[in-house]
Scaffold this motif. Structure first.
Motif, PDB file in Angstrom:
ATOM      1  N   LYS A  61     -18.705 -52.889 -31.351  1.00  0.00           N
ATOM      2  CA  LYS A  61     -17.943 -51.620 -31.561  1.00  0.00           C
ATOM      3  C   LYS A  61     -16.448 -51.681 -31.043  1.00  0.00           C
ATOM      4  N   LYS A  62     -16.288 -52.695 -29.964  1.00  0.00           N
ATOM      5  CA  LYS A  62     -15.054 -52.894 -29.381  1.00  0.00           C
ATOM      6  C   LYS A  62     -14.062 -53.457 -30.791  1.00  0.00           C
ATOM      7  N   GLN A  63     -14.803 -54.528 -31.301  1.00  0.00           N
ATOM      8  CA  GLN A  63     -14.020 -55.045 -32.709  1.00  0.00           C
ATOM      9  C   GLN A  63     -13.639 -54.010 -33.551  1.00  0.00           C
ATOM     10  N   ILE A  67      -9.923 -53.028 -34.877  1.00  0.00           N
ATOM     11  CA  ILE A  67      -9.456 -52.801 -36.343  1.00  0.00           C
ATOM     12  C   ILE A  67      -9.008 -51.584 -36.928  1.00  0.00           C
ATOM     13  N   ASP A  68      -9.489 -50.477 -36.227  1.00  0.00           N
ATOM     14  CA  ASP A  68      -9.198 -49.110 -36.831  1.00  0.00           C
ATOM     15  C   ASP A  68      -7.699 -48.800 -35.973  1.00  0.00           C
ATOM     16  N   ARG A  69      -7.379 -49.413 -34.852  1.00  0.00           N
ATOM     17  CA  ARG A  69      -6.012 -49.424 -34.226  1.00  0.00           C
ATOM     18  C   ARG A  69      -4.929 -50.110 -35.030  1.00  0.00           C
ATOM     19  N   TYR A  73      -1.895 -48.208 -37.314  1.00  0.00           N
ATOM     20  CA  TYR A  73      -0.461 -48.987 -37.039  1.00  0.00           C
ATOM     21  C   TYR A  73      -0.047 -49.203 -38.445  1.00  0.00           C
ATOM     22  N   LEU A  74      -0.660 -49.943 -39.131  1.00  0.00           N
ATOM     23  CA  LEU A  74      -0.088 -50.635 -40.417  1.00  0.00           C
ATOM     24  C   LEU A  74       0.116 -49.515 -41.459  1.00  0.00           C
ATOM     25  N   SER A  75      -1.024 -48.636 -41.370  1.00  0.00           N
ATOM     26  CA  SER A  75      -0.760 -47.530 -42.414  1.00  0.00           C
ATOM     27  C   SER A  75       0.559 -46.434 -42.227  1.00  0.00           C
ATOM     28  N   LYS A  76       0.929 -46.209 -40.990  1.00  0.00           N
ATOM     29  CA  LYS A  76       1.942 -45.456 -40.381  1.00  0.00           C
ATOM     30  C   LYS A  76       3.199 -46.411 -40.688  1.00  0.00           C
TER      31      LYS A  76
END
Length: 166
Positions: A61-63, A67-69, A73-76
């Protein structure tokens, strides 16, 4: 003591084509390969029972959060940057993407490429367009001198000996 920190200064919204391709590749890898792999591992760990003491589940879950963070960031970031994919008309002046050769007072030379903030650290000699040295070099020509003031108060002298757009 509070946790509040002032926001980081905004970096220049420019990137080279190769930097854009690398970031876009990372986004695709995280979204298409890494995230489904970790999601499956979390699903399997959750099926084992008690989640409160399940280290695989907690770590998974931490991973996923990390990954989602990074995906957010990359999408924005990819939406808000401009790709500089051509050399300027005036190749004798330092602009974004230029390879600049500098000579210091001792006669030693070093070469830097001015790139976006997301590209530094990839290859030796790459410096951010926001770096003090890069800001000093912008719009200069071969033979111009640069005086760079260091944080300790001393100054360093450089002369631009070559400009190249590869």
């Amino acid at each position: 003591m509070s946790r509040w920190r002032p926001p980081a200064p905004r970096s220049a919204p420019y990137i080279t084509q190769e930097g854009y391709d690398r970031l876009n590749g990372e986004l695709k890898y995280l979204w298409k390969e890494k995230r489904p792999e970790v999601t499956q591992a979390v699903k399997e760990a959750a099926a084992q029972g008690d989640r409160s003491e399940n280290a695989e589940y907690i770590y998974g879950k931490k991973q996923l959060r990390e990954i989602d963070r990074r995906i957010r960031y990359l999408s924005k970031r990819l939406d808000n940057i401009s790709v500089v994919d051509r050399a300027p008309d005036d190749r004798g002046t330092v602009f974004f993407g230029a390879w600049v050769t500098l000579e210091d007072e001792q006669g030693e030379t070093r070469e830097h490429r001015i790139v976006g903030a997301d590209e530094i650290g990839d290859k030796p000699g790459y410096i951010s367009v926001d770096a003090p040295l890069a800001r000093q070099m912008l719009k200069k020509q071969v033979g111009d001198e640069i005086w760079l003031k260091k944080p300790d108060g001393s100054e360093e002298w450089f002369e631009i000996t070559a400009i190249d757009y590869r």
